[in-house]
Write a protein that holds these residues in place. Structure first.
Motif, PDB file in Angstrom:
ATOM      1  N   HIS A 171       0.830  -1.208   0.000  1.00 42.85           N
ATOM      2  CA  HIS A 171       0.000   0.000   0.000  1.00 42.85           C
ATOM      3  C   HIS A 171       0.867   1.262   0.000  1.00 42.85           C
ATOM      4  O   HIS A 171       0.532   2.252  -0.655  1.00 42.85           O
ATOM      5  N   ALA A 172       1.985   1.243   0.728  1.00 44.83           N
ATOM      6  CA  ALA A 172       2.860   2.415   0.774  1.00 44.83           C
ATOM      7  C   ALA A 172       3.498   2.675  -0.588  1.00 44.83           C
ATOM      8  O   ALA A 172       3.587   3.827  -1.029  1.00 44.83           O
ATOM      9  N   VAL A 173       3.905   1.625  -1.266  1.00 43.51           N
ATOM     10  CA  VAL A 173       4.509   1.785  -2.598  1.00 43.51           C
ATOM     11  C   VAL A 173       3.474   2.333  -3.575  1.00 43.51           C
ATOM     12  O   VAL A 173       3.762   3.231  -4.373  1.00 43.51           O
ATOM     13  N   GLU A 174       2.248   1.816  -3.503  1.00 42.70           N
ATOM     14  CA  GLU A 174       1.183   2.298  -4.397  1.00 42.70           C
ATOM     15  C   GLU A 174       0.903   3.782  -4.131  1.00 42.70           C
ATOM     16  O   GLU A 174       0.785   4.586  -5.054  1.00 42.70           O
ATOM     17  N   ALA A 175       0.803   4.160  -2.841  1.00 40.85           N
ATOM     18  CA  ALA A 175       0.537   5.564  -2.495  1.00 40.85           C
ATOM     19  C   ALA A 175       1.711   6.457  -2.904  1.00 40.85           C
ATOM     20  O   ALA A 175       1.512   7.561  -3.425  1.00 40.85           O
ATOM     21  N   LEU A 176       2.940   5.970  -2.695  1.00 44.08           N
ATOM     22  CA  LEU A 176       4.123   6.757  -3.057  1.00 44.08           C
ATOM     23  C   LEU A 176       4.158   7.006  -4.568  1.00 44.08           C
ATOM     24  O   LEU A 176       4.381   8.138  -5.014  1.00 44.08           O
ATOM     25  N   ASN A 177       3.924   5.975  -5.352  1.00 37.19           N
ATOM     26  CA  ASN A 177       3.923   6.141  -6.808  1.00 37.19           C
ATOM     27  C   ASN A 177       2.842   7.118  -7.254  1.00 37.19           C
ATOM     28  O   ASN A 177       3.069   7.956  -8.137  1.00 37.19           O
ATOM     29  N   PHE A 178       1.669   7.041  -6.643  1.00 34.43           N
ATOM     30  CA  PHE A 178       0.592   7.953  -7.017  1.00 34.43           C
ATOM     31  C   PHE A 178       0.961   9.399  -6.697  1.00 34.43           C
ATOM     32  O   PHE A 178       0.776  10.299  -7.518  1.00 34.43           O
ATOM     33  N   HIS A 179       1.486   9.630  -5.508  1.00 28.12           N
ATOM     34  CA  HIS A 179       1.801  11.009  -5.112  1.00 28.12           C
ATOM     35  C   HIS A 179       3.005  11.560  -5.880  1.00 28.12           C
ATOM     36  O   HIS A 179       3.083  12.773  -6.117  1.00 28.12           O
ATOM     37  N   LEU A 180       3.923  10.685  -6.294  1.00 29.43           N
ATOM     38  CA  LEU A 180       4.996  11.138  -7.180  1.00 29.43           C
ATOM     39  C   LEU A 180       4.422  11.543  -8.542  1.00 29.43           C
ATOM     40  O   LEU A 180       4.859  12.536  -9.144  1.00 29.43           O
ATOM     41  N   THR A 181       3.425  10.785  -9.012  1.00 30.81           N
ATOM     42  CA  THR A 181       2.767  11.129 -10.273  1.00 30.81           C
ATOM     43  C   THR A 181       2.046  12.467 -10.149  1.00 30.81           C
ATOM     44  O   THR A 181       2.118  13.312 -11.056  1.00 30.81           O
ATOM     45  N   VAL A 182       1.335  12.677  -9.021  1.00 28.11           N
ATOM     46  CA  VAL A 182       0.641  13.956  -8.797  1.00 28.11           C
ATOM     47  C   VAL A 182       1.647  15.100  -8.739  1.00 28.11           C
ATOM     48  O   VAL A 182       1.423  16.172  -9.312  1.00 28.11           O
ATOM     49  N   LEU A 183       2.779  14.876  -8.061  1.00 22.62           N
ATOM     50  CA  LEU A 183       3.812  15.912  -7.969  1.00 22.62           C
ATOM     51  C   LEU A 183       4.353  16.249  -9.361  1.00 22.62           C
ATOM     52  O   LEU A 183       4.510  17.420  -9.712  1.00 22.62           O
ATOM     53  N   GLY A 184       4.632  15.218 -10.159  1.00 24.11           N
ATOM     54  CA  GLY A 184       5.115  15.450 -11.521  1.00 24.11           C
ATOM     55  C   GLY A 184       4.100  16.203 -12.361  1.00 24.11           C
ATOM     56  O   GLY A 184       4.447  17.117 -13.122  1.00 24.11           O
TER      57      GLY A 184
END
Length: 196
Positions: A134-147
């Motif tokens: 779940h942490a990896v999924e959330a991290l990838n999503f928030h990195l995408t939002v940041l980008g």
């Protein structure tokens, strides 16, 4: 060369791949080896062997390979499609795992968009595969939002889309947190998965 060629599916019945699935070079080579072994055993004459080798080397799908092997070894068990991935709750999960996984998603509401999931991944994620997923999924999503937040303002339409992306990010974080507490898997849409 062994006296009797044994097809790969005998002894341990494995279902045949889907007939329309494209074959690999390894699939073709296995059939070629079995045809050559059948010729060496005297079950095929030279003309039959050449014809089957030609068909094996030009096969595109598993349906093309089946007739070459069926009269030599019998039919494989029929193709049985796999059931869809189940998102049933994980009964063995402890409450701490669920809370930690939910925290990885919900840190976005507190303003820790990338930092929160990253901390959960490197701390609690070391001992709990569920929290790590779940942490990896959330991290990838928030990195995408940041980008997206950095790149979208370079376009006129992007300036309008940035607030929409942020609101959508917050809503999906809540959905991810609820899914983690309910012990189900959750995948964010439109996410670039850089972290594995």
């Amino acid at each position: 060369m062994p006296a009797t060629a044994t097809p790969p599916w005998q002894g341990r019945p494995a279902p045949m791949p889907h007939p329309q699935l494209r074959v690999t070079n390894q699939d073709r080579e296995q059939v070629v080896e079995h045809v050559k072994a059948a010729y060496a055993e005297g079950r095929l004459d030279k003309h039959e062997m050449d014809e089957r080798l030609d068909r094996a080397m030009t096969a595109r799908t598993h349906a093309d390979l089946m007739p070459i092997m069926n009269d030599l070894y019998g039919a494989r068990p029929a193709y049985v499609p796999r059931p869809p991935a189940s998102f049933a709750p994980h009964p063995a999960l402890e409450g701490g795992d669920r809370a930690g996984a939910a925290a990885a998603h919900l840190f976005a509401l507190a303003g820790f968009f990338v930092v929160g999931p990253l901390l959960m991944m490197v701390t609690a994620g070391r001992t709990s595969p569920y929290i790590r997923r779940h942490a990896v999924e959330a991290l990838n999503f928030h990195l995408t939002v940041l980008g997206a937040t950095i790149l979208l303002p370079f376009t006129v339409v992007g300036v309008v889309l940035v607030p929409v992306v942020w609101v959508l990010g917050l809503v999906l974080s809540v959905v991810g947190g609820v899914s983690a507490i309910a012990a189900t898997e959750f995948r964010y849409p439109l996410t670039v998965r850089l972290v594995k």
